[in-house]
Scaffold this motif. Structure first.
Motif, PDB file in Angstrom:
ATOM      1  N   ALA A  35       0.842  -1.057  -0.129  1.00  0.00           N
ATOM      2  CA  ALA A  35      -0.099   0.025   0.079  1.00  0.00           C
ATOM      3  C   ALA A  35       1.084   1.311   0.029  1.00  0.00           C
ATOM      4  O   ALA A  35       1.509   1.608   0.958  1.00  0.00           O
ATOM      5  N   VAL A  36       1.107   1.781  -1.352  1.00  0.00           N
ATOM      6  CA  VAL A  36       1.911   2.975  -1.431  1.00  0.00           C
ATOM      7  C   VAL A  36       1.474   4.145  -1.736  1.00  0.00           C
ATOM      8  O   VAL A  36       0.466   4.375  -2.661  1.00  0.00           O
ATOM      9  N   ASP A  37       1.601   5.286  -0.718  1.00  0.00           N
ATOM     10  CA  ASP A  37       1.224   6.667  -0.818  1.00  0.00           C
ATOM     11  C   ASP A  37       1.805   7.522  -1.798  1.00  0.00           C
ATOM     12  O   ASP A  37       1.231   8.340  -2.300  1.00  0.00           O
ATOM     13  N   ASP A  38       3.003   7.226  -2.103  1.00  0.00           N
ATOM     14  CA  ASP A  38       3.679   8.134  -3.039  1.00  0.00           C
ATOM     15  C   ASP A  38       3.567   9.641  -2.877  1.00  0.00           C
ATOM     16  O   ASP A  38       3.280  10.207  -3.684  1.00  0.00           O
ATOM     17  N   GLY A  39       3.936   9.920  -1.565  1.00  0.00           N
ATOM     18  CA  GLY A  39       3.883  11.344  -1.050  1.00  0.00           C
ATOM     19  C   GLY A  39       2.570  11.924  -0.770  1.00  0.00           C
ATOM     20  O   GLY A  39       2.702  13.040  -0.276  1.00  0.00           O
ATOM     21  N   GLU A  40       1.426  11.350  -0.738  1.00  0.00           N
ATOM     22  CA  GLU A  40       0.550  11.822  -0.508  1.00  0.00           C
ATOM     23  C   GLU A  40       0.496  11.655   1.143  1.00  0.00           C
ATOM     24  O   GLU A  40       1.315  10.811   1.726  1.00  0.00           O
ATOM     25  N   PRO A  41      -0.334  12.133   2.043  1.00  0.00           N
ATOM     26  CA  PRO A  41      -0.407  12.107   3.323  1.00  0.00           C
ATOM     27  C   PRO A  41      -0.553  10.422   3.702  1.00  0.00           C
ATOM     28  O   PRO A  41      -1.303   9.999   3.065  1.00  0.00           O
ATOM     29  N   GLY A  42       0.143  10.013   4.730  1.00  0.00           N
ATOM     30  CA  GLY A  42       0.241   8.782   4.993  1.00  0.00           C
ATOM     31  C   GLY A  42      -1.155   8.337   5.361  1.00  0.00           C
ATOM     32  O   GLY A  42      -1.989   8.892   6.082  1.00  0.00           O
ATOM     33  N   GLY A  43      -1.401   7.112   4.892  1.00  0.00           N
ATOM     34  CA  GLY A  43      -2.707   6.187   4.824  1.00  0.00           C
ATOM     35  C   GLY A  43      -3.810   6.864   4.113  1.00  0.00           C
ATOM     36  O   GLY A  43      -5.156   6.353   4.398  1.00  0.00           O
ATOM     37  N   THR A  44      -3.597   7.893   3.359  1.00  0.00           N
ATOM     38  CA  THR A  44      -4.870   8.377   2.455  1.00  0.00           C
ATOM     39  C   THR A  44      -5.066   7.854   1.185  1.00  0.00           C
ATOM     40  O   THR A  44      -6.033   8.322   0.715  1.00  0.00           O
ATOM     41  N   ALA A  45      -3.953   6.928   0.784  1.00  0.00           N
ATOM     42  CA  ALA A  45      -4.192   6.589  -0.652  1.00  0.00           C
ATOM     43  C   ALA A  45      -3.981   5.009  -0.654  1.00  0.00           C
ATOM     44  O   ALA A  45      -5.024   4.446  -0.959  1.00  0.00           O
ATOM     45  N   GLY A  46      -2.716   4.598  -0.720  1.00  0.00           N
ATOM     46  CA  GLY A  46      -2.418   3.154  -0.686  1.00  0.00           C
ATOM     47  C   GLY A  46      -3.352   2.119   0.121  1.00  0.00           C
ATOM     48  O   GLY A  46      -3.993   1.359  -0.373  1.00  0.00           O
ATOM     49  N   ARG A  47      -3.642   2.533   1.480  1.00  0.00           N
ATOM     50  CA  ARG A  47      -4.285   1.613   2.228  1.00  0.00           C
ATOM     51  C   ARG A  47      -5.804   1.595   2.013  1.00  0.00           C
ATOM     52  O   ARG A  47      -6.482   0.765   1.815  1.00  0.00           O
ATOM     53  N   PRO A  48      -6.546   2.948   1.627  1.00  0.00           N
ATOM     54  CA  PRO A  48      -7.801   2.548   1.079  1.00  0.00           C
ATOM     55  C   PRO A  48      -8.004   1.954   0.141  1.00  0.00           C
ATOM     56  O   PRO A  48      -8.957   1.358  -0.160  1.00  0.00           O
ATOM     57  N   MET A  49      -7.095   2.073  -0.902  1.00  0.00           N
ATOM     58  CA  MET A  49      -6.996   1.223  -2.372  1.00  0.00           C
ATOM     59  C   MET A  49      -7.004  -0.378  -2.075  1.00  0.00           C
ATOM     60  O   MET A  49      -7.706  -1.092  -2.499  1.00  0.00           O
ATOM     61  N   LEU A  50      -6.239  -0.535  -1.015  1.00  0.00           N
ATOM     62  CA  LEU A  50      -5.970  -1.942  -0.723  1.00  0.00           C
ATOM     63  C   LEU A  50      -7.075  -2.492  -0.087  1.00  0.00           C
ATOM     64  O   LEU A  50      -7.590  -3.656  -0.309  1.00  0.00           O
ATOM     65  N   GLU A  51      -7.694  -1.909   0.794  1.00  0.00           N
ATOM     66  CA  GLU A  51      -8.978  -2.057   1.436  1.00  0.00           C
ATOM     67  C   GLU A  51      -9.962  -2.458   0.307  1.00  0.00           C
ATOM     68  O   GLU A  51     -11.044  -3.453   0.631  1.00  0.00           O
TER      69      GLU A  51
ATOM     70  N   GLY B  68      -7.824  17.536   1.633  1.00  0.00           N
ATOM     71  CA  GLY B  68      -7.778  17.010   2.970  1.00  0.00           C
ATOM     72  C   GLY B  68      -7.761  15.549   2.993  1.00  0.00           C
ATOM     73  O   GLY B  68      -7.954  14.988   2.070  1.00  0.00           O
ATOM     74  N   ALA B  69      -7.460  15.167   4.416  1.00  0.00           N
ATOM     75  CA  ALA B  69      -7.308  13.572   4.384  1.00  0.00           C
ATOM     76  C   ALA B  69      -8.482  12.902   3.939  1.00  0.00           C
ATOM     77  O   ALA B  69      -8.601  11.959   3.226  1.00  0.00           O
ATOM     78  N   GLY B  70      -9.524  13.379   4.671  1.00  0.00           N
ATOM     79  CA  GLY B  70     -10.792  12.563   4.248  1.00  0.00           C
ATOM     80  C   GLY B  70     -11.316  12.530   2.834  1.00  0.00           C
ATOM     81  O   GLY B  70     -11.637  11.578   2.197  1.00  0.00           O
ATOM     82  N   GLY B  71     -11.052  13.666   2.079  1.00  0.00           N
ATOM     83  CA  GLY B  71     -11.072  13.977   0.693  1.00  0.00           C
ATOM     84  C   GLY B  71     -10.275  12.978  -0.299  1.00  0.00           C
ATOM     85  O   GLY B  71     -10.755  12.442  -1.242  1.00  0.00           O
ATOM     86  N   LEU B  72      -9.097  12.987   0.390  1.00  0.00           N
ATOM     87  CA  LEU B  72      -8.080  11.843  -0.392  1.00  0.00           C
ATOM     88  C   LEU B  72      -8.559  10.412  -0.235  1.00  0.00           C
ATOM     89  O   LEU B  72      -8.491   9.749  -1.231  1.00  0.00           O
ATOM     90  N   VAL B  73      -8.793  10.211   0.778  1.00  0.00           N
ATOM     91  CA  VAL B  73      -9.227   8.836   1.161  1.00  0.00           C
ATOM     92  C   VAL B  73     -10.710   8.344   0.280  1.00  0.00           C
ATOM     93  O   VAL B  73     -10.627   7.356  -0.528  1.00  0.00           O
ATOM     94  N   ARG B  74     -11.522   9.379   0.043  1.00  0.00           N
ATOM     95  CA  ARG B  74     -12.669   9.024  -0.859  1.00  0.00           C
ATOM     96  C   ARG B  74     -12.270   8.961  -2.306  1.00  0.00           C
ATOM     97  O   ARG B  74     -12.639   8.197  -2.911  1.00  0.00           O
ATOM     98  N   ALA B  75     -11.335   9.975  -2.553  1.00  0.00           N
ATOM     99  CA  ALA B  75     -10.915  10.145  -4.020  1.00  0.00           C
ATOM    100  C   ALA B  75     -10.351   8.693  -4.361  1.00  0.00           C
ATOM    101  O   ALA B  75     -10.699   8.264  -5.442  1.00  0.00           O
ATOM    102  N   TYR B  76      -9.369   8.377  -3.676  1.00  0.00           N
ATOM    103  CA  TYR B  76      -8.490   7.288  -4.148  1.00  0.00           C
ATOM    104  C   TYR B  76      -9.386   5.863  -3.879  1.00  0.00           C
ATOM    105  O   TYR B  76      -9.376   4.820  -4.873  1.00  0.00           O
ATOM    106  N   THR B  77     -10.331   5.771  -2.944  1.00  0.00           N
ATOM    107  CA  THR B  77     -11.322   4.682  -2.839  1.00  0.00           C
ATOM    108  C   THR B  77     -12.135   4.472  -4.019  1.00  0.00           C
ATOM    109  O   THR B  77     -12.624   3.705  -4.477  1.00  0.00           O
ATOM    110  N   ASP B  78     -12.822   5.853  -4.211  1.00  0.00           N
ATOM    111  CA  ASP B  78     -13.627   5.614  -5.535  1.00  0.00           C
ATOM    112  C   ASP B  78     -12.795   5.629  -6.615  1.00  0.00           C
ATOM    113  O   ASP B  78     -13.542   5.084  -7.529  1.00  0.00           O
ATOM    114  N   ALA B  79     -11.570   6.028  -7.047  1.00  0.00           N
ATOM    115  CA  ALA B  79     -11.066   5.569  -8.415  1.00  0.00           C
ATOM    116  C   ALA B  79     -10.883   4.259  -8.588  1.00  0.00           C
ATOM    117  O   ALA B  79     -11.086   3.778  -9.476  1.00  0.00           O
ATOM    118  N   VAL B  80     -10.701   3.481  -7.464  1.00  0.00           N
ATOM    119  CA  VAL B  80     -10.476   1.918  -7.560  1.00  0.00           C
ATOM    120  C   VAL B  80     -11.848   1.274  -7.878  1.00  0.00           C
ATOM    121  O   VAL B  80     -11.982   0.373  -8.455  1.00  0.00           O
TER     122      VAL B  80
END
Length: 203
Positions: free
Chosen positions: A62-78, A102-114
């Motif tokens: 689960a790789v965030d690649d510079g996004e705030p920790g836990g806002t990209a790779g982890r939601p995608m993995l879930e 914001g953190a919540g917006g990023l989590v939603r964006a990466y989750t929704d993209a997948v």
């Protein structure tokens, strides 16, 4: 049974002027996944981030690649785990549009993209390939090749010795019981499995 995908699927979201390009595709392992991530960067050299998540035979990432920790790779993995997927890589390429989500917006964006990409996915059972090898007399080589082809074997390697033929191949574990029955029937005691590539006792 874990599922994989028959082919890559894609999505594109525009959120607060940022573009999110999602892709979920079948991969064999971490090495192939890293090559695909490198290819994403090559395709999108102007992107702000290429975040990714992997599930493949016990290998995960689960790789965030510079996004705030836990806002990209982890939601995608879930998302991948929730859909019982294996042997898959999810990548999301982000082009930053100048507005912080914001953190919540990023989590939603990466989750929704997948999740949006997976709406168009064709899921298939993930095959577990077994490395096998056996030796048969020359007289049985043709029959062996036909049985292997019918069983869906791949990566066939054949070596011709002075008295027998050595074959190594890979076979989906679900196909093993039927093939083993067929080979024992045609081998009549003349088929020998290699010690380092014999069928599992329970297979």
């Amino acid at each position: 049974m874990p599922l994989s995908l028959s082919a890559a699927v894609h999505s594109e979201l525009l959120i607060q002027k940022s573009r999110f390009l999602g892709c979920v595709e079948p991969v064999a392992d971490r090495r192939e996944a890293q090559a695909r991530v490198a290819a994403r960067w090559a395709e999108h050299p102007g992107a702000s981030h290429v975040c990714w998540a992997l599930l493949a035979g016990g290998q995960s990432a689960a790789v965030d690649d510079g996004e705030p920790g836990g806002t990209a790779g982890r939601p995608m993995l879930e998302v991948l785990r929730h859909q019982d997927l294996d042997g898959v890589l999810a990548t999301v390429v982000r082009y930053y549009g100048g507005v912080k989500l914001g953190a919540g917006g990023l989590v939603r964006a990466y989750t929704d993209a997948v999740a949006q990409a997976l709406l168009g996915a064709v899921k298939v059972p993930r095959l577990r390939w077994l490395p096998l090898g056996c030796r048969v007399p020359y007289a049985l080589e043709g029959r062996l090749r036909r049985e292997l082809a019918a069983a869906g074997a791949r990566s066939l390697q054949v070596q011709h010795g002075s008295e027998a033929v050595d074959c190594r191949f890979e076979l989906p574990d679900a196909h093993l019981p039927a093939l083993r029955t067929q080979l024992y029937a045609i081998g009549q005691g003349r088929l020998l499995w290699h010690a380092d590539a014999a069928p599992p006792v329970h297979g």
